[in-house]
Design an enzyme around this catalytic site. Structure first.
Site, PDB file in Angstrom:
ATOM      1  CE  LYS A   1       2.043   1.624   5.488  1.00 52.87           C
ATOM      2  NZ  LYS A   1       2.177   2.754   3.829  1.00 52.87           N
TER       3      LYS A   1
ATOM      4  CB  SER B   1      -4.951   0.541   8.030  1.00 56.93           C
ATOM      5  OG  SER B   1      -5.266   1.987   8.089  1.00 56.93           O
TER       6      SER B   1
ATOM      7  CE1 TYR C   1      -2.178   7.126   6.289  1.00 53.56           C
ATOM      8  CE2 TYR C   1      -4.310   6.051   7.316  1.00 53.56           C
ATOM      9  CZ  TYR C   1      -3.138   6.428   6.296  1.00 53.56           C
ATOM     10  OH  TYR C   1      -2.615   5.790   5.140  1.00 53.56           O
TER      11      TYR C   1
ATOM     12  CB  THR D   1       1.024   6.565   7.175  1.00 53.80           C
ATOM     13  OG1 THR D   1       1.512   5.575   7.695  1.00 53.80           O
ATOM     14  CG2 THR D   1       1.324   6.918   5.847  1.00 53.80           C
TER      15      THR D   1
ATOM     16  CG  ASP E   1       5.869  -1.247   2.750  1.00 52.09           C
ATOM     17  OD1 ASP E   1       5.393  -2.367   3.067  1.00 52.09           O
ATOM     18  OD2 ASP E   1       5.518  -0.591   2.438  1.00 52.09           O
TER      19      ASP E   1
ATOM     20  CB  THR F   1      -4.063  -2.659   4.574  1.00 52.54           C
ATOM     21  OG1 THR F   1      -4.485  -3.809   4.632  1.00 52.54           O
ATOM     22  CG2 THR F   1      -2.639  -3.281   3.576  1.00 52.54           C
TER      23      THR F   1
ATOM     24  CG  HIS G   1       0.411   4.929   1.086  1.00 54.53           C
ATOM     25  ND1 HIS G   1       0.771   5.140   2.299  1.00 54.53           N
ATOM     26  CD2 HIS G   1       0.083   4.121   0.561  1.00 54.53           C
ATOM     27  CE1 HIS G   1      -0.701   5.091   2.505  1.00 54.53           C
ATOM     28  NE2 HIS G   1      -1.340   4.549   1.710  1.00 54.53           N
TER      29      HIS G   1
HETATM   30  C1  LIG Z   1      -5.809  -1.636  -0.475  1.00 56.32           C
HETATM   31  C2  LIG Z   1      -4.651  -1.009   0.812  1.00 56.32           C
HETATM   32  C3  LIG Z   1      -4.768  -0.132   1.466  1.00 56.32           C
HETATM   33  C4  LIG Z   1      -3.820   0.176   2.397  1.00 56.32           C
HETATM   34  N1  LIG Z   1      -3.574   0.776   2.616  1.00 56.32           N
HETATM   35  C5  LIG Z   1      -2.757   1.317   4.377  1.00 56.32           C
HETATM   36  C6  LIG Z   1      -3.132   2.355   5.021  1.00 56.32           C
HETATM   37  O1  LIG Z   1      -4.362   2.733   5.501  1.00 56.32           O
HETATM   38  N2  LIG Z   1      -2.080   2.933   6.218  1.00 56.32           N
HETATM   39  C7  LIG Z   1      -0.658   2.257   5.316  1.00 56.32           C
HETATM   40  O2  LIG Z   1       0.230   3.734   5.791  1.00 56.32           O
HETATM   41  N3  LIG Z   1      -0.215   2.189   4.472  1.00 56.32           N
HETATM   42  C8  LIG Z   1      -1.854   1.177   3.754  1.00 56.32           C
HETATM   43  N4  LIG Z   1      -1.598   0.886   2.359  1.00 56.32           N
HETATM   44  C9  LIG Z   1       0.346   0.187   2.023  1.00 56.32           C
HETATM   45  C10 LIG Z   1       0.494  -0.496   2.723  1.00 56.32           C
HETATM   46  O3  LIG Z   1       0.863  -0.147   3.736  1.00 56.32           O
HETATM   47  C11 LIG Z   1       2.181  -0.554   2.455  1.00 56.32           C
HETATM   48  O4  LIG Z   1       2.787   0.203   2.095  1.00 56.32           O
HETATM   49  C12 LIG Z   1       2.073  -0.774   0.211  1.00 56.32           C
HETATM   50  O5  LIG Z   1       0.703  -2.027   0.717  1.00 56.32           O
HETATM   51  C13 LIG Z   1       3.098  -1.502   0.028  1.00 56.32           C
HETATM   52  O6  LIG Z   1       3.046  -2.105  -1.395  1.00 56.32           O
HETATM   53  P1  LIG Z   1       2.194  -3.534  -1.783  1.00 56.32           P
HETATM   54  O7  LIG Z   1       0.658  -3.983  -1.846  1.00 56.32           O
HETATM   55  O8  LIG Z   1       3.319  -3.651  -3.330  1.00 56.32           O
HETATM   56  O9  LIG Z   1       2.856  -4.399  -1.158  1.00 56.32           O
HETATM   57  C14 LIG Z   1      -2.657   0.466   1.700  1.00 56.32           C
HETATM   58  C15 LIG Z   1      -2.217  -0.032   0.571  1.00 56.32           C
HETATM   59  C16 LIG Z   1      -3.575  -0.941  -0.041  1.00 56.32           C
HETATM   60  C17 LIG Z   1      -2.663  -2.043  -1.115  1.00 56.32           C
END
Ligand SMILES: Cc1cc2nc3c(=O)[nH]c(=O)nc-3n(C[C@H](O)[C@H](O)[C@H](O)COP(=O)(O)O)c2cc1C
Length: 393
Positions: A266, A120, A143, A169, A321, A92, A290
């Site tokens: 992903k 991330s 990314y 991703t 996920d 994240t 996501h």
């Molecule tokens: C605040 C936040 C930031 C995120 N940033 C990224 C990121 O930088 N790269 C990415 O592939 N997924 C990102 N995600 C998605 C997470 O990797 C993950 O897929 C997602 O949080 C799963 O859902 P959940 O929050 O219900 O567990 C982010 C999610 C959140 C909540």
């Protein structure tokens, strides 16, 4: 009632946070509103985000008994990594905005529980520092930028830092419509406006942490671009302007070859794409939307899991996920055939609420739930879970 108990607002101290909803309420109290809504929010009407968790209620567990479950083993091996629990911290962005220790706190907590930590591309601590700080398996989330120099540089830095898994991703080809961020004006770095200054004043503990620690930066991107590092921009705008919308399967294969180790896509949701992931030599796929932050109205990972496992589960590790809020959610996904689960908000609320101690408690809560639930299911090892244990309503 919604299983995440979104309506639960009463915040209790960290040592009484017994579940994800408790941590969410505490994070809401501790964070300035734009930061909380960036974590909590999702795309459009947030229907997919809600469904990601609700989907787990579409089936019930059927336990077996009298199986001698005084000790249970929740070890799993996914993409070549042995994890001491079947849930890991998905990558994240921007974690030092949520708590001044950011990735350092999450990485140390993940190490304590022997699980994987995802960093991330928009991480706020560099991959080199993370690699030297922890020994637990490390995943880097890539990314794919228009600036190929930047994309290649990130891959090379992760090779040099000896990361274990690279996850590309593939569900952010353009920015999701995150209306809460539009409303609050959330940007990275956090923009100092009159409104946000008022938020600072109302959240002095957070403001003290943010303002008295090292300056915000995005070290994975440094040296390549201004946007997102010192120019305030919304994450959605960044995706739309800086990431390469022409990204194709050829590019994914190029990344896999350049990386050379365990590689994961992903954001895979269709059977056709899962098969192509096998064809290009990926070792894993994260079935993910996501966290509902991109295409609202898309299917939930748990709803989609069975058909993907049936098509490719014998050739690639399938990770479920998103939406995980309880140990039983993990057991249900594993019963369908996932090798492991991952999530973001379950540990981000805890990070925001109490830094490393919070993430450790969040992981401990889920570890205890999984252990208790395995015993109640009459299950000593995860490989004994199967669809026999499940009935869909
Ligand atoms: C605040 C936040 C930031 C995120 N940033 C990224 C990121 O930088 N790269 C990415 O592939 N997924 C990102 N995600 C998605 C997470 O990797 C993950 O897929 C997602 O949080 C799963 O859902 P959940 O929050 O219900 O567990 C982010 C999610 C959140 C909540």
């Amino acid at each position: 009632m919604n299983p995440v108990r979104r309506d639960k607002e009463e915040a209790v101290p960290v040592d009484r946070c017994n579940n994800v909803a408790d941590f969410r309420a505490l994070a809401k109290k501790r964070l300035p509103a734009p930061v909380f809504h960036y974590i909590d929010g999702a795309a459009d009407d947030e229907a997919t985000c809600r469904r990601n968790t609700l989907a787990y209620e579409s089936c019930d567990l059927v336990p077996n008994v009298l199986n001698g479950v005084e000790t249970v083993d929740m070890t799993t091996t996914v993409m070549g990594q042995t994890l001491r629990m079947p849930l890991f911290c998905a990558p994240t962005a921007l974690q030092r905005i949520f708590h001044h220790d950011g990735e350092r706190a999450v990485a140390r907590a993940a190490e304590k529980f022997g699980t994987m930590f995802g960093v991330s591309s928009f991480g706020t601590v560099g991959v080199e520092e993370i690699a030297s700080a922890i020994k637990t398996p490390k995943l880097f989330q890539l990314y794919f930028h228009k600036d190929r120099g930047l994309t290649n540089d990130m891959i090379e830095r992760c090779i040099a830092a000896d990361f274990d898994v690279l996850a590309l991703t593939v569900d952010t080809i353009t920015g999701g419509n995150r209306e809460r961020d539009l409303q609050t004006g959330f940007t990275s770095p956090f923009r100092l406006t009159l409104k946000s200054l008022a938020s600072f004043a109302l959240h002095p503990r957070w403001a003290f942490g943010y303002l008295t620690h090292e300056k915000f930066s995005l070290p994975q991107l440094s040296g390549h671009l201004k946007e997102g590092t010192n120019v305030a921009i919304s994450v959605g705008d960044y995706f739309s302007s800086m990431l390469d919308q022409s990204m194709s399967w050829k590019d994914a294969e190029f990344v896999r070859k350049k990386w050379g180790k365990h590689f994961c896509l992903k954001g895979i949701m269709s059977v056709a794409d899962a098969k192509r992931a096998v064809d290009i030599g990926a070792s894993g796929i994260m079935v993910s939307n996501h966290g509902g932050r991109q295409l609202d109205g898309s299917r939930s990972p748990f709803d989609q899991l069975a058909e993907i496992v049936d098509a490719v589960g014998d050739r690639i590790d399938v990770i479920c996920d998103g939406g995980i809020r309880r140990g039983t959610h993990v057991l249900k996904a594993l019963s369908v055939g996932a090798k492991a689960c991952s999530g973001g908000r379950f540990y981000l609320y805890a990070l925001a609420a109490a830094g490393q101690a919070g993430v450790e408690r969040a992981l401990q809560n889920l570890h205890s739930e999984i252990e208790r639930d395995m015993k109640l299911m009459g299950c000593r090892t995860l490989d004994t879970l199967s669809r026999e244990n499940l009935r869909f309503r």
